[in-house]
Write an enzyme that holds these catalytic residues in place. Structure first.
Site, PDB file in Angstrom:
ATOM      1  N   GLY A   1      -0.732  -3.231  -2.340  1.00  0.00           N
ATOM      2  CA  GLY A   1      -1.386  -3.315  -3.650  1.00  0.00           C
ATOM      3  C   GLY A   1      -0.958  -4.542  -4.433  1.00  0.00           C
ATOM      4  O   GLY A   1      -0.041  -5.272  -4.047  1.00  0.00           O
TER       5      GLY A   1
ATOM      6  N   GLY B   1       4.172   4.727   3.646  1.00  0.00           N
ATOM      7  CA  GLY B   1       5.627   4.700   3.716  1.00  0.00           C
ATOM      8  C   GLY B   1       6.294   4.876   2.371  1.00  0.00           C
ATOM      9  O   GLY B   1       7.490   4.604   2.225  1.00  0.00           O
TER      10      GLY B   1
ATOM     11  N   GLU C   1       7.803  -2.104   5.893  1.00  0.00           N
ATOM     12  CA  GLU C   1       6.773  -1.572   6.783  1.00  0.00           C
ATOM     13  C   GLU C   1       5.642  -2.594   6.872  1.00  0.00           C
ATOM     14  O   GLU C   1       5.226  -2.991   7.931  1.00  0.00           O
ATOM     15  CB  GLU C   1       6.312  -0.265   6.164  1.00  0.00           C
ATOM     16  CG  GLU C   1       5.034   0.289   6.659  1.00  0.00           C
ATOM     17  CD  GLU C   1       4.541   1.330   5.677  1.00  0.00           C
ATOM     18  OE1 GLU C   1       5.329   2.187   5.254  1.00  0.00           O
ATOM     19  OE2 GLU C   1       3.356   1.273   5.322  1.00  0.00           O
TER      20      GLU C   1
HETATM   21  C1  LIG Z   1       3.592  -0.748   2.663  1.00  0.00           C
HETATM   22  C2  LIG Z   1       5.089  -0.470   2.681  1.00  0.00           C
HETATM   23  O1  LIG Z   1       5.868  -1.285   3.048  1.00  0.00           O
HETATM   24  S1  LIG Z   1       5.562   1.054   2.204  1.00  0.00           S
HETATM   25  C3  LIG Z   1       4.781   1.981   1.079  1.00  0.00           C
HETATM   26  C4  LIG Z   1       3.543   1.599   0.425  1.00  0.00           C
HETATM   27  N1  LIG Z   1       2.565   2.648   0.502  1.00  0.00           N
HETATM   28  C5  LIG Z   1       2.196   3.346  -0.557  1.00  0.00           C
HETATM   29  O2  LIG Z   1       2.738   3.184  -1.644  1.00  0.00           O
HETATM   30  C6  LIG Z   1       1.070   4.312  -0.303  1.00  0.00           C
HETATM   31  C7  LIG Z   1       0.320   4.686  -1.539  1.00  0.00           C
HETATM   32  N2  LIG Z   1      -0.065   3.558  -2.383  1.00  0.00           N
HETATM   33  C8  LIG Z   1      -1.249   2.896  -2.245  1.00  0.00           C
HETATM   34  O3  LIG Z   1      -2.032   3.160  -1.354  1.00  0.00           O
HETATM   35  C9  LIG Z   1      -1.571   1.779  -3.233  1.00  0.00           C
HETATM   36  O4  LIG Z   1      -0.371   1.212  -3.642  1.00  0.00           O
HETATM   37  C10 LIG Z   1      -2.387   2.261  -4.487  1.00  0.00           C
HETATM   38  C11 LIG Z   1      -3.696   2.916  -4.047  1.00  0.00           C
HETATM   39  C12 LIG Z   1      -1.555   3.222  -5.306  1.00  0.00           C
HETATM   40  C13 LIG Z   1      -2.692   1.019  -5.354  1.00  0.00           C
HETATM   41  O5  LIG Z   1      -3.168  -0.006  -4.554  1.00  0.00           O
HETATM   42  P1  LIG Z   1      -4.118  -1.166  -5.164  1.00  0.00           P
HETATM   43  O6  LIG Z   1      -4.597  -1.982  -4.023  1.00  0.00           O
HETATM   44  O7  LIG Z   1      -3.402  -1.887  -6.238  1.00  0.00           O
HETATM   45  O8  LIG Z   1      -5.264  -0.290  -5.778  1.00  0.00           O
HETATM   46  P2  LIG Z   1      -6.677  -0.693  -6.315  1.00  0.00           P
HETATM   47  O9  LIG Z   1      -6.557  -1.124  -7.733  1.00  0.00           O
HETATM   48  O10 LIG Z   1      -7.357  -1.618  -5.354  1.00  0.00           O
HETATM   49  O11 LIG Z   1      -7.408   0.716  -6.296  1.00  0.00           O
HETATM   50  C14 LIG Z   1      -7.699   1.373  -5.087  1.00  0.00           C
HETATM   51  C15 LIG Z   1      -8.723   2.469  -5.414  1.00  0.00           C
HETATM   52  O12 LIG Z   1      -8.112   3.442  -6.256  1.00  0.00           O
HETATM   53  C16 LIG Z   1      -8.896   3.632  -7.435  1.00  0.00           C
HETATM   54  N3  LIG Z   1      -7.965   3.858  -8.555  1.00  0.00           N
HETATM   55  C17 LIG Z   1      -6.975   3.039  -8.955  1.00  0.00           C
HETATM   56  N4  LIG Z   1      -6.335   3.581 -10.004  1.00  0.00           N
HETATM   57  C18 LIG Z   1      -6.917   4.772 -10.255  1.00  0.00           C
HETATM   58  C19 LIG Z   1      -6.692   5.821 -11.217  1.00  0.00           C
HETATM   59  N5  LIG Z   1      -5.720   5.765 -12.117  1.00  0.00           N
HETATM   60  N6  LIG Z   1      -7.505   6.903 -11.168  1.00  0.00           N
HETATM   61  C20 LIG Z   1      -8.491   6.982 -10.260  1.00  0.00           C
HETATM   62  N7  LIG Z   1      -8.739   6.035  -9.313  1.00  0.00           N
HETATM   63  C21 LIG Z   1      -7.966   4.949  -9.327  1.00  0.00           C
HETATM   64  C22 LIG Z   1      -9.676   2.338  -7.597  1.00  0.00           C
HETATM   65  O13 LIG Z   1     -10.859   2.529  -8.325  1.00  0.00           O
HETATM   66  C23 LIG Z   1      -9.962   1.945  -6.143  1.00  0.00           C
HETATM   67  O14 LIG Z   1     -11.074   2.658  -5.630  1.00  0.00           O
HETATM   68  P3  LIG Z   1     -12.416   1.845  -5.146  1.00  0.00           P
HETATM   69  O15 LIG Z   1     -11.986   0.995  -3.982  1.00  0.00           O
HETATM   70  O16 LIG Z   1     -13.395   2.877  -4.762  1.00  0.00           O
HETATM   71  O17 LIG Z   1     -12.841   1.021  -6.315  1.00  0.00           O
HETATM   72  C1  LIG Z   2       0.114   3.702   6.299  1.00  0.00           C
HETATM   73  C2  LIG Z   2       0.491   2.361   5.865  1.00  0.00           C
HETATM   74  C3  LIG Z   2       0.226   1.861   4.522  1.00  0.00           C
HETATM   75  C4  LIG Z   2       1.156   2.304   3.460  1.00  0.00           C
HETATM   76  O1  LIG Z   2       2.319   2.623   3.654  1.00  0.00           O
HETATM   77  O2  LIG Z   2       0.719   2.343   2.317  1.00  0.00           O
END
Ligand SMILES: CC(=O)SCCNC(=O)CCNC(=O)[C@H](O)C(C)(C)COP(=O)(O)OP(=O)(O)OC[C@H]1O[C@@H](n2cnc3c(N)ncnc32)[C@H](O)[C@@H]1OP(=O)(O)O
Ligand SMILES: CCCC(=O)O
Length: 456
Positions: free
Chosen positions: A220, A341, A243
């Site tokens: 994100g 993750g 990750e």
């Molecule tokens: C990767 C590593 O090394 S480890 C761990 C990381 N993994 C995680 O944290 C897993 C969970 N987290 C995530 O998937 C992401 O961080 C998120 C979804 C929380 C944020 O990611 P971003 O790319 O900044 O989100 P983005 O602003 O593009 O929004 C994604 C979607 O969520 C929706 N959304 C965002 N905020 C909200 C909210 N408050 N309420 C409802 N929907 C929302 C957006 O509208 C978008 O949907 P769309 O594509 O249909 O328009």
């Molecule tokens: C499953 C991999 C992506 C994430 O951790 O958000």
């Protein structure tokens, strides 16, 4: 060499290869940019001959061809471990299902619990030793392969050769079928724009990072902003155990911030399980001995994460409630991504010596009608999934401040979280906290809570 003969003997067209899929089979597509888009198209073309074929994928780039076959036909049932934006939209339409899991357990699910009939994964071309490299999606490709009845590799010349680590490749002797693809370019992500809110949050977090810290940035825009700021900071000798590898790591590396010299594990190596970003990032990873690709039961193992000192984990969230529960994967019944993750790194970072785990989010968002809503909520809507239980959450950061919830009682948590909510929502949140019986005489008065930038 014998490997070339094996290769030739196993070479098939995509249409012939997908004939190895039978009605009722479980078919695995692997992860991210290494999902087999060429074979997926061929499999969808067999729709009239197949029924009840269950497909599993993880963040497929775009929308898979089998998902475009009407779900009500019963030909394919599509499931994903973590939604890409295409899968999110397919789920909205009822043609994609979610599989809940924590990422570090992915390999053990395949080795202990799941059945896979046909595994199809995209790989780099075979090397002179007979290995097909998993490139930018090590993830848990090997674990799927080990358990599959039939293993098909879809060779794509654009996949970089990402050195291990471990479990970064499959040998021709373990492969049943080789398919040479159309060499479609890999999905690349545009550089995420950094907003003023991202910058304010990133600035607070960067102040908490010490020289020699080991960094994990989540998926994100916000974590990306932190990486960019680190690249311009005075920090030194940072390590990477993550990750996902994204462009911001490349920026930190090129700025000389990342040396990996203080790591307890994999000293000198940037450790990761998959990469998503620009072509420049993929070129950087190709044959790069400074980077080590591992499967997620290594990168995301709670004890491996904690083994390095001063691990700093920075992840995004959608909402946090007044108990300190974090939701990062759904908003009500709208499923957005997955746990990924986040749980692994939040837990592991806190348990590292001197480690810190940050959950960051802007204080507000707009709802479907364009109305401003607070992302710090009294309670979540029905259907909203908890990604981090309140007992795991450590730091929560918005543009209004940073609070630590560890060791705090329910009334202290409510107070801390309200202090970093948008000022326009604080009075309502206090009233809700009173109704929820998590507000008491010891709580600060409203005047104090209105001080912008309050910090625990
Ligand atoms: C990767 C590593 O090394 S480890 C761990 C990381 N993994 C995680 O944290 C897993 C969970 N987290 C995530 O998937 C992401 O961080 C998120 C979804 C929380 C944020 O990611 P971003 O790319 O900044 O989100 P983005 O602003 O593009 O929004 C994604 C979607 O969520 C929706 N959304 C965002 N905020 C909200 C909210 N408050 N309420 C409802 N929907 C929302 C957006 O509208 C978008 O949907 P769309 O594509 O249909 O328009
Ligand atoms: C499953 C991999 C992506 C994430 O951790 O958000």
């Amino acid at each position: 060499m014998g490997f070339i003969n094996d290769y030739k003997n196993k070479l098939m067209s995509a249409m012939d290869a997908v004939c190895l899929v039978h009605p009722g089979d479980w078919v695995d597509y692997g992860a991210f940019c290494c999902a087999p888009e060429y074979l997926d198209a061929a499999l969808a073309m067999r729709q009239d001959e197949l029924w009840n074929v269950k497909v599993r994928a993880l963040a497929f780039p775009g929308v898979a061809a089998v998902v475009k076959v009407p779900a009500e036909s019963g030909r394919f049932v599509y499931n994903s471990w973590h939604f890409s934006s295409g899968e999110r939209k397919s789920h909205d339409k009822g043609s994609c299902h979610f599989i809940p899991f924590v990422y570090h357990e992915g390999p053990s699910h395949y080795r202990q619990n799941l059945h896979c009939d046909v595994c199809m994964v995209r790989t780099a071309p075979m090397d002179s030793f007979g290995n097909f490299n998993f490139g930018i999606a090590n993830s848990f490709q090997r674990a799927i392969i080990e358990n599959a009845r039939t293993v098909i590799v879809e060779v794509n010349e654009n996949i970089p050769r990402c050195l291990g680590g471990a479990e970064e490749s499959v040998h021709i002797s373990e492969v049943d079928v080789v398919v040479e693809s159309d060499n479609k370019p890999l999905l690349t992500l545009p550089d995420a724009a950094v907003t003023a809110v991202d910058k304010a949050i990133a600035t607070r977090i960067v102040h908490e990072i010490e020289d020699g810290s080991c960094i994990q940035l989540g998926i994100g825009g916000m974590p990306n902003a932190v990486g960019k700021l680190i690249a311009r900071s005075d920090l030194k000798n940072l390590g990477v155990h993550t990750e996902m590898l994204a462009d911001s790591y490349l920026e930190m590396f090129e700025a000389g911030k990342i040396t990996n010299s203080k790591k307890a594990m994999d000293r000198g190596k940037m450790v990761y399980a998959f990469a998503l970003g620009s072509q420049r990032l993929y070129d950087f990873l190709d044959n790069n001995p400074s980077c080590a690709s591992y499967a997620v039961d290594y990168t995301n193992d709670l004890f491996n994460i904690a083994a390095n000192d001063r691990v700093v984990s920075i992840n995004n969230a959608l909402e946090v409630d007044l108990y300190g529960q974090v939701s990062s994967e759904s908003a009500g019944f709208r499923h957005i991504t997955g746990t990924g993750g986040q749980f692994d790194f939040a837990y592991g970072a806190y348990h590292s010596r001197g480690g810190k785990s940050f959950i960051c989010l802007s204080s507000t968002a707009r709802d479907a009608e364009g109305k401003l809503i607070s992302r710090i909520r009294p309670v979540f809507d029905p259907g909203t999934v908890v990604t981090l239980p309140r007992s795991i959450t450590q730091y929560v950061v918005t543009e209004f401040g940073m609070v630590s919830l560890k060791g705090k009682s329910t009334w202290e948590r409510a107070e801390a979280l309200i202090s970093i909510a948008h000022p326009d929502f604080r009075d309502d949140l206090v009233r809700e906290a009173e109704n929820m019986r998590i507000w008491c005489a010891a709580n600060r008065n409203d005047e104090v809570l209105h001080m912008v930038g309050a910090c625990a």
